[in-house]
Every structure is written in structure tokens, then in C-alpha cells.
Scaffold this motif. Structure first.
Motif, mmCIF file in Angstrom:
data_model
loop_
_atom_site.group_PDB
_atom_site.id
_atom_site.type_symbol
_atom_site.label_atom_id
_atom_site.label_comp_id
_atom_site.label_asym_id
_atom_site.label_seq_id
_atom_site.Cartn_x
_atom_site.Cartn_y
_atom_site.Cartn_z
ATOM 1 N N PRO A 334 32.889 42.507 50.502
ATOM 2 C CA PRO A 334 32.757 41.263 51.266
ATOM 3 C C PRO A 334 34.102 40.590 51.492
ATOM 4 O O PRO A 334 35.067 40.837 50.755
ATOM 5 N N PRO A 335 34.195 39.717 52.504
ATOM 6 C CA PRO A 335 35.428 38.954 52.716
ATOM 7 C C PRO A 335 35.845 38.218 51.449
ATOM 8 O O PRO A 335 35.023 37.627 50.753
ATOM 9 N N GLY A 336 37.152 38.296 51.152
ATOM 10 C CA GLY A 336 37.668 37.719 49.915
ATOM 11 C C GLY A 336 37.869 38.736 48.820
ATOM 12 O O GLY A 336 38.401 38.405 47.751
ATOM 13 N N SER A 337 37.467 39.979 49.070
ATOM 14 C CA SER A 337 37.732 41.105 48.145
ATOM 15 C C SER A 337 37.290 40.803 46.717
ATOM 16 O O SER A 337 37.957 41.152 45.757
ATOM 17 N N ASN A 338 36.138 40.121 46.608
ATOM 18 C CA ASN A 338 35.592 39.795 45.284
ATOM 19 C C ASN A 338 36.605 39.045 44.412
ATOM 20 O O ASN A 338 36.771 39.321 43.231
ATOM 21 N N GLY A 339 37.301 38.109 45.072
ATOM 22 C CA GLY A 339 38.214 37.240 44.333
ATOM 23 C C GLY A 339 39.583 37.819 44.071
ATOM 24 O O GLY A 339 40.324 37.298 43.235
ATOM 25 N N LEU A 340 39.972 38.866 44.810
ATOM 26 C CA LEU A 340 41.273 39.494 44.607
ATOM 27 C C LEU A 340 42.217 39.130 45.748
ATOM 28 O O LEU A 340 41.877 39.275 46.922
ATOM 29 N N LEU A 341 43.414 38.657 45.414
ATOM 30 C CA LEU A 341 44.446 38.351 46.402
ATOM 31 C C LEU A 341 45.593 39.346 46.279
ATOM 32 O O LEU A 341 45.890 39.823 45.179
ATOM 33 N N TYR A 342 46.234 39.621 47.405
ATOM 34 C CA TYR A 342 47.379 40.548 47.411
ATOM 35 C C TYR A 342 48.531 39.921 48.170
ATOM 36 O O TYR A 342 48.370 39.452 49.305
ATOM 37 N N LEU A 343 49.721 39.893 47.557
ATOM 38 C CA LEU A 343 50.954 39.504 48.240
ATOM 39 C C LEU A 343 51.660 40.778 48.688
ATOM 40 O O LEU A 343 52.034 41.607 47.855
ATOM 41 N N PRO A 344 51.892 40.958 49.995
ATOM 42 C CA PRO A 344 52.404 42.231 50.516
ATOM 43 C C PRO A 344 53.926 42.323 50.541
ATOM 44 O O PRO A 344 54.518 42.756 51.528
ATOM 45 N N TYR A 345 54.571 41.963 49.434
ATOM 46 C CA TYR A 345 56.024 41.845 49.445
ATOM 47 C C TYR A 345 56.680 42.985 48.660
ATOM 48 O O TYR A 345 57.449 42.757 47.737
ATOM 49 N N LEU A 346 56.388 44.207 49.058
ATOM 50 C CA LEU A 346 56.919 45.376 48.348
ATOM 51 C C LEU A 346 58.396 45.603 48.632
ATOM 52 O O LEU A 346 59.069 46.313 47.870
ATOM 53 N N ALA A 347 58.894 45.027 49.701
ATOM 54 C CA ALA A 347 60.312 45.175 50.057
ATOM 55 C C ALA A 347 60.901 43.804 50.352
ATOM 56 O O ALA A 347 61.645 43.631 51.319
ATOM 57 N N LYS A 359 57.995 39.690 45.549
ATOM 58 C CA LYS A 359 57.401 40.902 44.989
ATOM 59 C C LYS A 359 55.945 41.045 45.435
ATOM 60 O O LYS A 359 55.262 40.067 45.729
ATOM 61 N N GLY A 360 55.480 42.279 45.413
ATOM 62 C CA GLY A 360 54.069 42.539 45.653
ATOM 63 C C GLY A 360 53.245 42.160 44.428
ATOM 64 O O GLY A 360 53.680 42.357 43.296
ATOM 65 N N VAL A 361 52.066 41.594 44.676
ATOM 66 C CA VAL A 361 51.217 41.121 43.581
ATOM 67 C C VAL A 361 49.748 41.371 43.907
ATOM 68 O O VAL A 361 49.305 41.090 45.028
ATOM 69 N N PHE A 362 48.985 41.886 42.946
ATOM 70 C CA PHE A 362 47.527 41.793 42.952
ATOM 71 C C PHE A 362 47.174 40.676 41.986
ATOM 72 O O PHE A 362 47.543 40.724 40.799
ATOM 73 N N PHE A 363 46.471 39.671 42.452
ATOM 74 C CA PHE A 363 46.144 38.504 41.630
ATOM 75 C C PHE A 363 44.624 38.331 41.588
ATOM 76 O O PHE A 363 43.979 38.239 42.642
ATOM 77 N N GLY A 364 44.082 38.296 40.387
ATOM 78 C CA GLY A 364 42.638 38.118 40.241
ATOM 79 C C GLY A 364 41.920 39.353 39.759
ATOM 80 O O GLY A 364 40.698 39.464 39.893
ATOM 81 N N LEU A 365 42.662 40.291 39.179
ATOM 82 C CA LEU A 365 42.041 41.508 38.643
ATOM 83 C C LEU A 365 41.086 41.173 37.496
ATOM 84 O O LEU A 365 41.356 40.297 36.674
ATOM 85 N N HIS A 366 39.959 41.875 37.454
ATOM 86 C CA HIS A 366 39.021 41.739 36.330
ATOM 87 C C HIS A 366 38.318 43.085 36.143
ATOM 88 O O HIS A 366 38.559 44.042 36.897
#
Length: 504
Positions: A334-347, A359-366
Motif C-alpha cells: 500500500p502507499p506509504g510502504s507500511n511505514g517505511l521511508l527512504y532517502l535516495p542519497y546514495l551519491a 546519505k541513503g537511509v531506510f527509516f522505519g524498519l521493523h
């Protein structure tokens, strides 16, 4: 074999070279795409091998001619566009003095600080219309002068990626005006190399090639290149353009206030303008036709984030079929990726942050987070980045109404719908699987030798339209606010993390 005049466009992108053949009626005969590698020497050092560019280009040219089943001697002109800007030095014999720094390379932060403290931001902006940043060629050149002086001393000419291919085809050094405008050494209003700036910085201006209009002939196909591909010796080779200008031409966009989103390794939203407009958080580009300009915000790792996931998480490099699987995975979440956010800053990131240390980040892992959530979060995170660029355009009253989409990212229907929902804009996708930067390059070849104008192009061909879903729009607004806060609350930590890493 059909006996028709053909025109060849080549685009040297960040991840691959594309070749397109068209006929005199602007119709696509065939396209071919060949990948090559990038080399990340250190976290902010990203290079490519010019010989890999040439090898891939040779293969793409041969294969596109073979697939089109035409006699190569029917090709009447060749044009080359490319990623920009890059820094490639060649010796007096035209041999590369190592790999090229590509636009993603951000090692020149110290050169930027020096440039700001000596010449000043306003002086650089007066020449180029753009801010001081490692993205541009000037800081890269200053870094090489300071940290690899022997290489700088041996360099006879500095070329852009497309200029290297033009040199291989003709033996002539060149730089098209759209690339020159991104060096920050070319005065965009006077149309000449800025001698006083080069003198102040100690740059030898003889190392820069002559500047050509995008549709100007640099030279003819050499005997060696003619033998390689079966082309006629002397066939005109056109100077070409940056990919960010060739792609909108491929979309048949050249009128003021038309807007587009290019989706590939990087993604960006641009608007075509009649006059240059300088913006502190966006990049000013020269369009390749009709004295138009483009104000554009480009990210660094949108499609690159999905490729990173494929190569390093799924450990499936070189498997393009994975992208079809990712589309299905994302559609199941569903929209919102089940509460997971991603910052696309790999470079790091370009517009609108201009932050080498992001930096790249996955935020909200469970414990319930799965692979599909991560894939969708990547797609949503890159769309949030595009929304921030859209906001910068709106700050200077450049409101996007009709948004045209192009690039490999639009082969993914779920990702395209995500963009429409987050941007809250209708997106019209042109051509589907036709690669528009190399197509625009082939248009330049046709225009250069026939005298045809962009205004004679047929209308934009829309293959699919994505309209925002009102319910998803409301949901994404809350996630977008958190996306922005996540970066703002951690940007100092990103810098500290980079500096600690450099000391180790």
C-alpha cells in the motif's frame, strides 16, 4: 536492404550508451542500448573509463545498423549527446590520461570552498548562471590542478563524454555549447570562454577545445571510423548536446513553459524558458535548439537506487528482468510502504539540497518489513525528491501544468503512478520504450544536414497518461513532510559521518 537516408544519434548516458537510427521523416528505424561500469574509488569519487564508453558505443552502432538492416553508407550524419558535465583529460596524441570524473563525482568540495572564498559565488553565477558545486566541471578541474598536477600538466585538451566519442569518430577536439555552459568557464551571455576568470585561477585556456553550436558540424567520419562501421568517410559528425537538452528535443519539446521529467540513473524536472533564469537551488541549462533555456532540478540516484538494490541487495547485477519483478512487488504494497521511508542519497544529492555528504537511509524498519516494502519505499522516496524540485520551480512562479515523462523509469507503471500521486500532477508519457536522449541526438543530426527545424517536428506522441489518485495524494502529503524532516534532522550527522570516514 531498404534504400533510405538515415541519421544516427548516440547518447552516452550514466549507465549505458544508446544508439538510435531515424529516417528523413523523423521516424525511428531502430534503437540499441549497451551498459558499462562506474568505478567508485572512494565514497565521493566516481569515475568511468573512456575506453569502455568507446567500446560500448562501437557495439551499439554496429548492432543498431544490423537491426535496422540498412547499408551503413546510407547514414548521412551522426550526432552525439551525453551525460554532463564530466572531466576527461587527453594527451597531445588524444590518449586519455586515466579515467574520467563524471558528474556524480563530488571529491572537489575543498575546491568549491576555495572558489567561493576567492572568486566568490556571485562572480561564478554571473558567468555561468549557476551556483558553485562539485557537480560542475570547474571545481573538478581545480581539484585536478591541486591534487593531480602532473596529470593536469600533461593534458592537451579537456573533453566532455560526448566530445570523446566525437573525437574517436573524427579526430577533432570539440565541445558543444550546451556542455560549455556547464563548465562554469564559459560566459553564457557573451558566448565565449571567460579569459579573466581562467587567468585569476591559473587555468591554461589552451586546454579547452573550440565551442560549437549543437547542430554545427565538427568534422567528417575518419577513414578508421568508416572502416569500423561501414560508414562513408567524411560523413558529417555533429557537435551534439547534453543529454538534458537532447531528451526534451526527443520528446519534441522546445517551446517555453513546457515541462518534463527525465527518469533514469538520475531523475529531474525541467522547464523550457525563452530567457535564462538563475536559481540558487536549480541548474540552468542551454537547450539545443532555438536559443531556448532549461531550468532543471536533477537528483543523483533515483533509478540508481533501484539498480543499487538489484546489484547489492538482491545480488543480481546485469539482470534487467529484475525491474519487472520490482514493479509487481511495489504494486502489492500500500502507499506509504507500511511505514517505511527512504532517502535516495546514495551519491550525495544535487537539487535542491546540493549536499555532497547526504546519505541513503531506510527509516522505519521493523520485523514485518519485507523486500517489497523496501522496493516501494525506494520508488516513493525518489518521487518525494522530485516533489521538492517541483516546489523550487513554484517558488519563482514557474508552475508546472503539463508534465511529460520520459526515460527507463516510465517502463514501470507502478512507479509512474506513484510519481503522479506524490507530485499531484498528471504525467503524460511519450513514446513508451523509445529512448529520447539518443532520439533527440538523431534529430540534431537530421536538422544539421537537411536544414529542417524543430518546429517541423510532428506532435508529441503520448502512449499513456497517469492521473493522480486523490486518496493517495492526501496520504502522501503526510509522508512527504516526514521525508523532508528526516533529512533536515540528520544532515549534520551525515556530514560528521563522512568526515569520520575520511579520517579512517
Amino acid at each position: 536492404m531498404p534504400f533510405i537516408d538515415a541519421y544516427l544519434g548516440i547518447d552516452l548516458g550514466t549507465t549505458s550508451v544508446k544508439a538510435t537510427l531515424i529516417d528523413r521523416d523523423w521516424g525511428v528505424l531502430q534503437q540499441r542500448r549497451i551498459e558499462y561500469s562506474s568505478y567508485q574509488i572512494k565514497p565521493m569519487w566516481i569515475e568511468q573509463d573512456p575506453w569502455e564508453w568507446w567500446s560500448a558505443a562501437c557495439r551499439a552502432i554496429r548492432e543498431v545498423i544490423g537491426l535496422a538492416q540498412i547499408d551503413a553508407k546510407l547514414i548521412k550524419a551522426v550526432s552525439v549527446s551525453g551525460q554532463a558535465p564530466s572531466l576527461l583529460g587527453v594527451d597531445p596524441e588524444g590518449q586519455p590520461l586515466g579515467r574520467a570524473m563524471i558528474w556524480m563525482d563530488r571529491r572537489s568540495e575543498d575546491a568549491c570552498r576555495m572558489l567561493a572564498s576567492t572568486v566568490g559565488e556571485s562572480a561564478v553565477r554571473a558567468v555561468s548562471g549557476n551556483r558553485i558545486d562539485p557537480y560542475y566541471m570547474l571545481p573538478k578541474l581545480l581539484w585536478e590542478m591541486n591534487h593531480a598536477h602532473d596529470k593536469y600538466r600533461k593534458t592537451a585538451r579537456y573533453l566532455q563524454a560526448n566530445g570523446w566519442i566525437v573525437f574517436q569518430l573524427t579526430g577533432q577536439y570539440s565541445m558543444d555549447v550546451s556542455h560549455a555552459a556547464l563548465t562554469q568557464l564559459y560566459h553564457i551571455h557573451r558566448g565565449e570562454w571567460e579569459a579573466s576568470l581562467m587567468k585569476e585561477l591559473g587555468i591554461d585556456g589552451s586546454k579547452l577545445p573550440n565551442v560549437y553550436d549543437c547542430t554545427e558540424v565538427v568534422g567528417g567520419i575518419s577513414r578508421r571510423a568508416a572502416e569500423l562501421f561501414g560508414l562513408t568517410e567524411g560523413t558529417p559528425v555533429i557537435a551534439g548536446a547534453i543529454d538534458g537538452a537532447a531528451a526534451p528535443l526527443g520528446l519534441k519539446l522546445y517551446q517555453a513553459h513546457q515541462s518534463f521529467e527525465m527518469s533514469g540513473q538520475s531523475s529531474g524536472i525541467g522547464m523550457i524558458l525563452d530567457q535564462p533564469v538563475s536559481h540558487p537551488n536549480l541548474a540552468l541549462l542551454r537547450h539545443c535548439v532555438d536559443d531556448k533555456w532549461i531550468l532543471k532540478g536533477s537528483m543523483s540516484a533515483s533509478g540508481g537506487s533501484l539498480r543499487w538494490f538489484r546489484d547489492h541487495v538482491d545480488e543480481a547485477p546485469g539482470h534487467p528482468e529484475m525491474y519487472g519483478e520490482y514493479e509487481k512487488l511495489a504494486a502489492a504494497v500500500p502507499p506509504g510502504s507500511n511505514g517505511l521511508l527512504y532517502l535516495p542519497y546514495l551519491a550525495g544529492e544535487r537539487a535542491p539540497l546540493w549536499d555532497s555528504y547526504a546519505k541513503g537511509v531506510f527509516f522505519g524498519l521493523h520485523y514485518q518489513t519485507g523486500r517489497a516494502d523496501m522496493v516501494r519505499a525506494i520508488m516513493e522516496g525518489t518521487a518525494y525528491g522530485l516533489k521538492s524540485i517541483l516546489g523550487e520551480l513554484e517558488k519563482v512562479n514557474l508552475c508546472v501544468t503539463d508534465l511529460y515523462g520520459t526515460g527507463g523509469g516510465y517502463l514501470n507503471q507502478e512507479w509512474s503512478q506513484i510519481k503522479a500521486d506524490i507530485l499531484e500532477k498528471e504525467i503524460q508519457v511519450a513514446f513508451g520504450d523509445i529512448e529520447t536522449a539518443s532520439l533527440g541526438s538523431s534529430y540534431l543530426a537530421l536538422m544539421a544536414v537537411t536544414g529542417l527545424k524543430a518546429s517541423q517536428l510532428p506532435g508529441v506522441s503520448i502512449t499513456r497518461t497517469y492521473r493522480p489518485n486523490e486518496q493517495n495524494q492526501r496520504r502522501y502529503r503526510g509522508y512527504y513532510a516526514m521525508f523532508k524532516s528526516l533529512y533536515e534532522n540528520n544532515k549534520d550527522m551525515f556530514r560528521n559521518l563522512s568526515l569520520v570516514g575520511e579520517m579512517n
